[in-house]
Structure formats: C-alpha cells, structure tokens
Design an enzyme around this catalytic site. Structure first.
Site, PDB file in Angstrom:
ATOM      1  N   HIS A  62      -0.866  -9.186   9.863  1.00  0.00           N
ATOM      2  CA  HIS A  62      -0.677  -8.236   8.757  1.00  0.00           C
ATOM      3  C   HIS A  62      -1.461  -8.647   7.510  1.00  0.00           C
ATOM      4  CE1 HIS A  62       1.681  -5.119   6.564  1.00  0.00           C
ATOM      5  NE2 HIS A  62       1.394  -5.912   5.529  1.00  0.00           N
ATOM      6  N   HIS A  64      -4.332  -6.723   4.271  1.00  0.00           N
ATOM      7  CA  HIS A  64      -4.970  -5.514   3.725  1.00  0.00           C
ATOM      8  C   HIS A  64      -6.364  -5.908   3.242  1.00  0.00           C
ATOM      9  CE1 HIS A  64      -0.978  -3.369   3.291  1.00  0.00           C
ATOM     10  NE2 HIS A  64      -0.575  -4.633   3.324  1.00  0.00           N
ATOM     11  N   GLU A 142      -3.053   3.643   8.228  1.00  0.00           N
ATOM     12  CA  GLU A 142      -1.789   3.805   7.499  1.00  0.00           C
ATOM     13  C   GLU A 142      -1.510   5.262   7.126  1.00  0.00           C
ATOM     14  OE1 GLU A 142       0.286   0.913   4.552  1.00  0.00           O
ATOM     15  OE2 GLU A 142      -1.188   2.063   3.433  1.00  0.00           O
ATOM     16  N   SER A 146       5.291  11.079   0.733  1.00  0.00           N
ATOM     17  CA  SER A 146       6.682  11.510   0.793  1.00  0.00           C
ATOM     18  C   SER A 146       6.851  12.915   0.217  1.00  0.00           C
ATOM     19  CB  SER A 146       7.559  10.532   0.010  1.00  0.00           C
ATOM     20  OG  SER A 146       7.194  10.554  -1.353  1.00  0.00           O
ATOM     21  N   HIS A 180       3.567   3.531   6.093  1.00  0.00           N
ATOM     22  CA  HIS A 180       3.574   2.735   4.858  1.00  0.00           C
ATOM     23  C   HIS A 180       4.945   2.125   4.579  1.00  0.00           C
ATOM     24  CE1 HIS A 180       3.863   1.962   0.497  1.00  0.00           C
ATOM     25  NE2 HIS A 180       2.687   1.393   0.712  1.00  0.00           N
ATOM     26  N   HIS A 207       5.942  -1.340   6.872  1.00  0.00           N
ATOM     27  CA  HIS A 207       6.644  -2.136   5.861  1.00  0.00           C
ATOM     28  C   HIS A 207       8.095  -1.664   5.849  1.00  0.00           C
ATOM     29  CE1 HIS A 207       2.499  -2.208   3.863  1.00  0.00           C
ATOM     30  NE2 HIS A 207       2.777  -3.486   4.005  1.00  0.00           N
ATOM     31  N   GLU A 210      11.383  -4.448   2.037  1.00  0.00           N
ATOM     32  CA  GLU A 210      10.662  -5.563   1.414  1.00  0.00           C
ATOM     33  C   GLU A 210      11.399  -6.050   0.160  1.00  0.00           C
ATOM     34  OE1 GLU A 210       6.670  -4.467   0.445  1.00  0.00           O
ATOM     35  OE2 GLU A 210       6.104  -6.487  -0.228  1.00  0.00           O
ATOM     36  N   ASP A 309      -0.286 -11.124   4.691  1.00  0.00           N
ATOM     37  CA  ASP A 309      -0.395  -9.951   3.836  1.00  0.00           C
ATOM     38  C   ASP A 309      -1.794  -9.973   3.214  1.00  0.00           C
ATOM     39  OD1 ASP A 309       0.433  -7.536   2.802  1.00  0.00           O
ATOM     40  OD2 ASP A 309       2.311  -8.292   1.985  1.00  0.00           O
TER      41      ASP A 309
HETATM   42  C1  BEZ Z   1       4.544   8.315  -1.818  1.00  0.00           C
HETATM   43  O1  BEZ Z   1       3.628   9.021  -1.390  1.00  0.00           O
HETATM   44  O2  BEZ Z   1       5.704   8.668  -1.778  1.00  0.00           O
HETATM   45  C2  BEZ Z   1       4.255   6.943  -2.359  1.00  0.00           C
HETATM   46  C3  BEZ Z   1       2.944   6.491  -2.446  1.00  0.00           C
HETATM   47  C4  BEZ Z   1       2.702   5.230  -2.944  1.00  0.00           C
HETATM   48  C5  BEZ Z   1       3.745   4.417  -3.345  1.00  0.00           C
HETATM   49  C6  BEZ Z   1       5.042   4.888  -3.255  1.00  0.00           C
HETATM   50  C7  BEZ Z   1       5.291   6.134  -2.762  1.00  0.00           C
HETATM   51 FE   FE2 Z   2       1.501  -5.348   3.466  1.00  0.00          FE
END
Ligand code: BEZ
Ligand code: FE2
Length: 405
Positions: A62, A64, A142, A146, A180, A207, A210, A309
């Site tokens: 893992h 980035h 990834e 939301s 994500h 993830h 965390e 990470d």
């Molecule tokens: C989201 O798309 O909800 C999001 C993107 C980055 C960090 C946290 C949330």
């Molecule tokens: Fe990570």
C-alpha cells in the site's frame, strides 16, 4: 542458470546455512552448493558476501506514488488537519510529481528490496512509470465520490483508468480496484465496482476506519467530519454505516488499510469473511490515528501486511524503516517472534493474499530475491530476522524474475 550462495537463507520460517538456490526466471532447485554445481555445471555461481542473508523479494502492499512530491507540505499530527492540507495542496503536489520523481521513488524502493508493490492510483498519472519499473505492480485504481451530483462522472473516470491499467497488464501491471473509504464512496458506485471485481476476478483494497474522526462520523454523524462535509459537499449525513460498508465486501476478500479504529466485533467480522489488513505504522503515528492492535489480529488469525503508505504520510518508502517502526510500536510482543512475523508480513503473507507466485524461497516460485548483509556474524540463527530489521538500510542485491536489478 544462476546459483546464489549466501551464508543464510530464510526458508520455511527459519534460517538455514549451507544451502544455495539455483534459478532462471523461477527457482529451479534448493540444495547444497556442491550438489547444485554438479546438477548445473554451466551455472554462474554468485557467492554472497560474508554474513549475507537471502530473503524472498519484499512486497509493499500500500502506497501512493502520485503523492511522492510531498516532503514538508502536508500537516502531520491529527487526521483532519492532514486531510484539509491534502485537499488544499493536492493539485500542486500531483502536478510537480513528474515521471522522473516517481521513477526515483520506485528505484529507492528497489534498493530496500521491494520487488512488488501495490500502488493506489487516484488519477492514473503513475501508470507509465509503473509499466517501466522493474517491479511487479498491483495497480489499484481508486474509486472516490460520495456526492450524487458527481458520482457518475467520477465512476466513468474510474472505469477509464481501470481499463487503461488492464491494457497494460502485459507490462508487469496487475490491474486491481481501490475503494477510497466508507465516508467518500457512495454505496451505489461501490456495488458497481465490486461487481466488476467479482466478474473480472480483480483484487480489492479499501481504506477503512483509519481515524477516530471517521468512526464518529459513520457512527454518530458527528465530529470533525461534520464540518468537513458541510464545507466541501454541503452534506450533514454519511452515505453509509460501518456495518453496511463492511457487509458490501462479504463475497470479496478485501485488503483493508489501517483499520486502527475497528472494535472487536468488526475485527471478528473481518476474520470471518477472510479479509486482510495493510498496517502502516508510521502513517498512523504521523496522522494521529493510534496503534493497530496487532495482538488482536494475531489472535483472530487475520493476515496482515506491513506497508509504508505514500510519501503523503511518511518520510520514506524504505521498508526497513517501516519494519523498525513496527518493531518499536508493538512493544509488548516477543521481539524474536514479532521480527519473523514482520518479515513474513512483507513476503509470504502478501503473496498469499494477492495470489502472487512469489514471497517464498521454494522451487517453482518466481526468482524474486532480496539479499542483505549483516554487519557481523549473528550469534544465533533465530535472531537473524531481528538483526536484519535493526541493521539493514539497503539490500546488497535484488532480483526480479531471475534478473538482477
Ligand atoms: C468525497 O467525494 O466524498 C470525498 C473526497 C475526498 C475526501 C473526502 C470525501
Ligand atoms: Fe493510503
């Protein structure tokens, strides 16, 4: 054919003397040097230097790569100020992270014996470098998003990146999917991505739990994430719960990253569903997330890997630096047993999780090796894992598919 003849070989969970390994692309035979020379009279023999130890090549599950430009920019100490600083600096950090910098980062990893790594790819900008690097790369495309207003566009972008990584699979790329996190991925697109993973037999990582802030948001719709979601997404409720998110992965054994804030019930569920965990001790420390109770994972038989990470939450991708931190962080564990488990957590354990034909020195496995040198003769064989972790900064030699890199 090459015959590598070190002083010690880590094989079947113990250190052995007076044996050597013969290999082409794969390991052909493991035996005494004399017998291997008889069997393969034309092989090139490489003697390890004094106090050399041969391990299977190391696997860092893992990181980035796209955030390799960060050194002193991001805010450490607490998770939310760090996340805010990522959002504020992301475009600039990703922009200055050119191929040359990512190539250097891959080379640095190679010098610490990393022969396979898992790259969490947010934008796909590191695909070309990952195709060229000698290491094998599990390329985790990834998925994020939301907010219903953006999820379709973000999902389309994810699909394009996934397909591009599948087109690169002849160049050492193992295409895979990263979710994500529970707070940032809408269940509608999560399901679509997991259906693809099942249909196309792709490995999945996510993830998960965390930070304390993540737990508070998902459990109580409160805490520091409330302000964050109000500010950036005009939202005051999470898109999922901890249980609903975890249940989505029931038929997809997943490599969950961090999991520091999981309770006993959640850990038991992770064990029951054959998931595994990527443990990133330095990242957890720097972002104020706490200590993963590995003693609970050991008791529940949850396989875990040690991973660095990205440089977005670490000062190096040197796997020995990470192992040293893990050794110190988990101070209640038996030192010798923990040292061996840590070596397994970057070799045989990740190989099993990701179905890789590596991670062990065994006939038929890929000839991926990390050869290290101890500063002096170890008093006992059983301390070699500990002494390796304490004293090694870089490997002496590294091989991938039988080629020295
Ligand atoms: C989201 O798309 O909800 C999001 C993107 C980055 C960090 C946290 C949330
Ligand atoms: Fe990570």
């Amino acid at each position: 054919m090459i015959i590598l003849n070190p002083n010690y070989i880590y094989i079947n969970n113990s250190f052995k003397e007076n044996i050597a390994v013969a290999f082409n692309k794969r390991i052909e035979a493991i035996d005494s040097l004399e017998r291997l020379k008889e069997k393969y009279p034309n092989a090139k023999v490489i003697d390890g230097e004094e106090n050399s130890v041969l391990y299977a090549g190391f696997i860092n599950t893992h990181l980035h790569l796209e955030f390799s430009a960060n050194k002193t920019t991001l805010q450490y100490g607490k998770f939310m100020p760090w996340l805010d600083s990522v959002i504020a600096n992301r475009d600039e950090l990703v922009n200055i992270c050119d191929n040359a910098l990512m190539e250097k980062t891959c080379k640095d990893m190679l010098r610490s014996g990393i022969t396979t790594f898992g790259a969490i790819s947010s934008f796909g900008t590191e695909l070309e470098v990952c195709e060229k690097t000698p290491q094998k790369v599990i390329f985790f495309n990834e998925l994020i998003g939301s907010n219903m207003a953006f999820v379709d566009a973000l999902y389309s972008d994810f699909l394009i990146r996934l397909r591009a990584s599948q087109d690169a699979s002849s160049n050492g790329i193992i295409p895979a999917i990263a979710i994500h996190s529970p707070y940032s991925v809408h269940p509608i697109v999560l399901k679509r991505a997991l259906d693809i993973a099942k249909d196309e037999n792709l490995k999945v990582s996510a993830h998960f739990l965390e930070s304390q802030a993540e737990r508070e948001w998902l459990e109580d719709e409160s805490g520091e994430f409330l302000d964050f979601f109000k500010k950036y997404f005009n939202a005051s409720k999470p898109v999922t719960t901890i249980d609903e998110f975890l249940k989505s992965f029931d038929n997809t054994p997943t490599h969950f990253t961090h999991v520091v804030q999981a309770n006993n019930k959640e850990l038991e569920y992770i064990a029951k569903k054959n998931h595994s965990i990527a443990h990133c001790p330095r990242s957890n420390r720097l972002l104020g997330c706490g200590r993963l109770p590995i003693e609970k994972l050991i008791a529940l038989d949850i396989p875990f890997t040690i991973a660095t990470d990205g440089l977005s939450s670490n000062s190096s991708l040197n796997i020995f630096d990470e192992l040293r931190s893990a050794l110190m962080m988990h101070h209640a564990e038996d030192l010798g047993e923990l040292s061996k488990l840590l070596i397994n957590s970057i070799t045989s354990i990740p190989a099993k999780i990701f179905n890789l034909n590596s991670g062990e020195i065994k006939e038929g496995k890929d000839a991926d090796f990390a050869l290290i040198k101890l500063p002096s003769k170890p008093t006992t064989l059983k301390d070699i894992a500990l002494q390796t972790i304490l004293h090694t900064k870089e490997v002496e030699r590294v091989y991938i598919n039988g080629e020295e890199c």
